[in-house]
Scaffold this active site. Structure first.
Site, PDB file in Angstrom:
ATOM      1  N   GLY A  89       0.862  -1.175   0.000  1.00 51.15           N
ATOM      2  CA  GLY A  89       0.000   0.000   0.000  1.00 51.15           C
ATOM      3  C   GLY A  89       0.893   1.218   0.000  1.00 51.15           C
ATOM      4  N   GLY A  91       3.068   3.381   1.486  1.00 52.74           N
ATOM      5  CA  GLY A  91       3.775   3.323   2.760  1.00 52.74           C
ATOM      6  C   GLY A  91       4.522   4.607   3.060  1.00 52.74           C
ATOM      7  N   LYS A 111       4.999  12.241  -2.039  1.00 53.46           N
ATOM      8  CA  LYS A 111       5.859  11.094  -1.707  1.00 53.46           C
ATOM      9  C   LYS A 111       6.860  11.531  -0.635  1.00 53.46           C
ATOM     10  CE  LYS A 111       8.039   7.258  -4.114  1.00 53.46           C
ATOM     11  NZ  LYS A 111       8.312   6.660  -5.416  1.00 53.46           N
ATOM     12  N   ASP A 123      10.102   4.094   7.319  1.00 59.63           N
ATOM     13  CA  ASP A 123       9.936   5.359   8.052  1.00 59.63           C
ATOM     14  C   ASP A 123       8.957   6.314   7.360  1.00 59.63           C
ATOM     15  OD1 ASP A 123      11.375   6.127   5.843  1.00 59.63           O
ATOM     16  OD2 ASP A 123      13.210   6.617   6.946  1.00 59.63           O
ATOM     17  N   ARG A 174       3.998  14.341  -6.684  1.00 56.85           N
ATOM     18  CA  ARG A 174       3.838  13.566  -7.914  1.00 56.85           C
ATOM     19  C   ARG A 174       2.453  13.784  -8.520  1.00 56.85           C
ATOM     20  NH1 ARG A 174       5.472   7.334  -7.613  1.00 56.85           N
ATOM     21  NH2 ARG A 174       3.502   7.076  -6.515  1.00 56.85           N
ATOM     22  N   ARG A 181      -3.185   0.765  -9.752  1.00 55.35           N
ATOM     23  CA  ARG A 181      -2.142  -0.212 -10.070  1.00 55.35           C
ATOM     24  C   ARG A 181      -2.761  -1.593 -10.305  1.00 55.35           C
ATOM     25  NH1 ARG A 181       2.560   1.896  -6.979  1.00 55.35           N
ATOM     26  NH2 ARG A 181       1.922   3.937  -6.224  1.00 55.35           N
ATOM     27  N   ASP A 250       2.724  -4.262  -8.214  1.00 55.27           N
ATOM     28  CA  ASP A 250       2.250  -3.057  -7.515  1.00 55.27           C
ATOM     29  C   ASP A 250       2.831  -1.793  -8.138  1.00 55.27           C
ATOM     30  OD1 ASP A 250       4.535  -4.461  -6.266  1.00 55.27           O
ATOM     31  OD2 ASP A 250       4.740  -2.624  -5.107  1.00 55.27           O
ATOM     32  N   ASP A 260       6.426   4.661 -10.322  1.00 53.17           N
ATOM     33  CA  ASP A 260       7.323   4.275  -9.221  1.00 53.17           C
ATOM     34  C   ASP A 260       8.772   4.070  -9.685  1.00 53.17           C
ATOM     35  OD1 ASP A 260       5.345   4.503  -7.393  1.00 53.17           O
ATOM     36  OD2 ASP A 260       5.388   2.433  -6.711  1.00 53.17           O
TER      37      ASP A 260
HETATM   38  P1  AMP Z   1       8.625   0.259  -3.941  1.00 50.20           P
HETATM   39  O1  AMP Z   1       9.573  -0.872  -4.132  1.00 50.20           O
HETATM   40  O2  AMP Z   1       9.284   1.594  -3.818  1.00 50.20           O
HETATM   41  O3  AMP Z   1       7.553   0.278  -4.974  1.00 50.20           O
HETATM   42  O4  AMP Z   1       7.932   0.033  -2.513  1.00 50.20           O
HETATM   43  C1  AMP Z   1       7.290  -1.158  -2.152  1.00 50.20           C
HETATM   44  C2  AMP Z   1       6.422  -0.942  -0.935  1.00 50.20           C
HETATM   45  O5  AMP Z   1       7.187  -0.522   0.182  1.00 50.20           O
HETATM   46  C3  AMP Z   1       5.352   0.120  -1.124  1.00 50.20           C
HETATM   47  O6  AMP Z   1       4.196  -0.332  -0.481  1.00 50.20           O
HETATM   48  C4  AMP Z   1       5.956   1.341  -0.461  1.00 50.20           C
HETATM   49  O7  AMP Z   1       4.992   2.253  -0.037  1.00 50.20           O
HETATM   50  C5  AMP Z   1       6.728   0.726   0.684  1.00 50.20           C
HETATM   51  N1  AMP Z   1       7.880   1.550   1.096  1.00 50.20           N
HETATM   52  C6  AMP Z   1       9.017   1.741   0.419  1.00 50.20           C
HETATM   53  N2  AMP Z   1       9.853   2.565   1.093  1.00 50.20           N
HETATM   54  C7  AMP Z   1       9.216   2.897   2.245  1.00 50.20           C
HETATM   55  C8  AMP Z   1       9.555   3.705   3.374  1.00 50.20           C
HETATM   56  N3  AMP Z   1      10.717   4.369   3.455  1.00 50.20           N
HETATM   57  N4  AMP Z   1       8.651   3.798   4.362  1.00 50.20           N
HETATM   58  C9  AMP Z   1       7.482   3.144   4.296  1.00 50.20           C
HETATM   59  N5  AMP Z   1       7.114   2.369   3.282  1.00 50.20           N
HETATM   60  C10 AMP Z   1       7.962   2.232   2.257  1.00 50.20           C
HETATM   61 MG    MG Z   2       5.934   0.943  -5.519  1.00 49.62          MG
END
Ligand code: AMP
Ligand code: MG
Length: 493
Positions: A89, A91, A111, A123, A174, A181, A250, A260
């Site tokens: 989701g 994050g 973001k 974080d 963004r 997605r 995702d 992303d």
């Molecule tokens: P990504 O690989 O960047 O598409 O991220 C995969 C998942 O991890 C997504 O659900 C993001 O929202 C979550 N995510 C990535 N980095 C962070 C972060 N620093 N804090 C919280 N959630 C994160």
């Molecule tokens: Mg992502």
């Protein structure tokens, strides 16, 4: 138009509960806007110079919202490196609101806005390095005409965030017509929420593909559209040497946009099985795997749609993917090689000419981008051959180059336009400014040291990458030499 005059229609918040959580941004200390994108501003019907930077900084610091915003974290899931992960989701990003623009809805997604129920151990923050990389990627892809999310602005702040090292905190505002997605549909499939899936599909059709509302089978039409757009998108990635590097489901857009940006790169020395992602040791998302992964991801989406669309129909629509990708790829590559004549009759021959050209680049590890640009300047004859060989880093008398040029000369003989017109056409599709990783790194280091001028400079060039700015030195156009000292980007404008 002023930021405060933006109108919002937050349709996602009217979807069922399973789709999101309401979350307010966690404020950062002292954000400063480093750059506002004219492209992003135009997508919001705004003039970049009329945007109040203080107000924008407060928004990007997560301190203030605009009237009409209702921030939420979207819930989705997805297959990461082949494995289903139900815990995904937003994050570290929030959908602040959906602006109403002359071109339709436009998500404003912050973001780096802090933790959400989907942050897991993260974080919720973003750093300047990755924010600038995503900002520049949106500009570069748009400049090349490749569908993508974009951004209004990037802002740095006074906080520090721990990654591999301690880095300046930042946020990216963004923009996208939708952040829907593949993983949104997967989530509802896995939870057996068929009614909610129907609600989602109708939402997407009404808001983004109204022409399908009247179709005999609207959901079939919607899936066929996702297949076609994904095929076209990945064809363009392949034609321009873009490696997304984290093609998890995702990160796949239901609107067919590049979404992303993480450890992505534009490939420089041509190496088909290359990926810039060091954590992808098996090369699952390497450059030459992308077309196949696109189909794999679409198959996961098709599986998720089985409660609503007939399986045989889904299979038939998936079968359209590869031909669509091949068609678009051939069209783009023919244009990049300056071939226009006899599109149908000439296609099989042109496909082998393209394949042999790529083989040549691979054998000699030529720079993918400069090779096309140099080929545009080729006009036949010894001098021109010599110049091309030099640009490709190939010996003048190299037999494979000579053989290829013979076929190319022969093929150009079928074209009605002369070398000047061909060069003009090729220069309009072969960029001279490329989002090279080491150039982005220079911009990032300057920004980290407090100088955002190089960021603006590079952004301007990437947004219109086909014409060379007078006074720009060679550093802009070269791949990094092995063990090269950092380049110095200067801005002549
Ligand atoms: P990504 O690989 O960047 O598409 O991220 C995969 C998942 O991890 C997504 O659900 C993001 O929202 C979550 N995510 C990535 N980095 C962070 C972060 N620093 N804090 C919280 N959630 C994160
Ligand atoms: Mg992502």
């Amino acid at each position: 138009m002023k930021l405060d005059s933006l109108q919002f229609d937050n349709a996602w918040t009217r979807l069922p509960e399973a789709f999101y959580s309401g979350v307010t941004p966690t404020p950062w200390r002292n954000a400063r806007v480093l750059d506002v994108s004219p492209l992003g501003a135009a997508q919001l019907d705004m003039d970049p110079d009329s945007i109040d930077r203080e107000r924008l900084a407060a928004l990007m610091a997560g301190r203030e919202l605009l009237p009409g915003m209702t921030p939420i974290a979207q819930k989705y899931t997805g297959h990461q490196f082949g494995t289903y992960n139900p815990a995904l989701g937003d994050g570290r990003g929030l959908l602040l609101g959906e602006a109403v623009t002359s071109q339709g809805p436009m998500d404003l997604h912050l973001k780096g806005a802090g933790q959400t129920p989907y942050s897991r151990f993260g974080d919720g923050r973003a750093v300047l390095r990755s924010s600038i990389r995503e900002y520049l990627a949106g500009e570069a892809m748009s400049g090349l005409g490749i569908p993508t999310t974009t951004a209004l602005a990037v802002a740095v702040n006074d906080e520090r965030v721990m990654r591999e090292r301690v880095e300046p905190g930042a946020t990216l505002l963004r923009l996208s017509p939708s952040h829907a997605r593949f993983g949104h549909v997967e989530w509802l499939y896995q939870r057996r929420k068929v009614e909610d899936m129907q609600t989602l599909l109708w939402h997407l059709i009404h808001r983004h593909r109204p022409e399908f509302a009247e179709a005999e089978a609207p959901f079939d039409a919607f899936f066929a559209d996702v297949v076609e757009r994904t095929a076209n998108l990945i064809a363009a990635w392949q034609a321009y040497g873009f490696v997304h590097a984290v093609m998890n489901t995702d990160n796949m857009s239901l609107l067919g946009l590049t979404l992303d940006y993480g450890p992505y790169a534009f490939m420089e020395r041509y190496t088909p099985d290359w990926t810039p992602n060091h954590t992808d040791a098996g090369g699952r998302y390497a450059f030459d795997q992308q077309p196949g992964v696109g189909l794999w991801n679409l198959t996961v989406l098709a599986q998720s749609l089985t409660p609503l669309v007939d399986v045989e129909r889904l299979r038939a629509m998936l079968d359209e993917y590869e031909p669509a990708l091949q068609r678009t790829y051939a069209q783009l590559m023919r244009a990049r090689l300056g071939l226009t004549a006899k599109p149908d009759a000439a296609s099989p021959g042109d496909a082998s000419l393209v394949a042999a050209w790529l083989k040549l680049l691979e054998q000699h590890q030529a720079d993918f981008h400069n090779a096309f640009r140099a080929l545009g300047a080729y006009r036949g004859g010894d001098d021109s051959r010599r110049e091309l060989a030099q640009a490709l880093n190939i010996a003048q008398d190299d037999a494979s180059l000579m053989a290829w040029l013979e076929s190319y000369d022969r093929r150009l003989g079928e074209e009605s336009r002369g070398p000047e017109a061909r060069k003009r056409a090729m220069d309009a599709v072969n960029p001279c400014y490329v989002l090279r990783t080491h150039l982005a790194q220079e911009v990032i280091e300057a920004a980290e040291a407090g100088d955002s001028a190089p960021l603006r400079c590079f952004r301007e060039r990437l947004a219109s990458p086909f014409s060379r700015h007078e006074g720009d030195g060679d550093d802009w156009f070269l791949p990094p030499a092995v063990n090269a000292p950092p380049v110095c980007l200067s801005c002549s404008s």
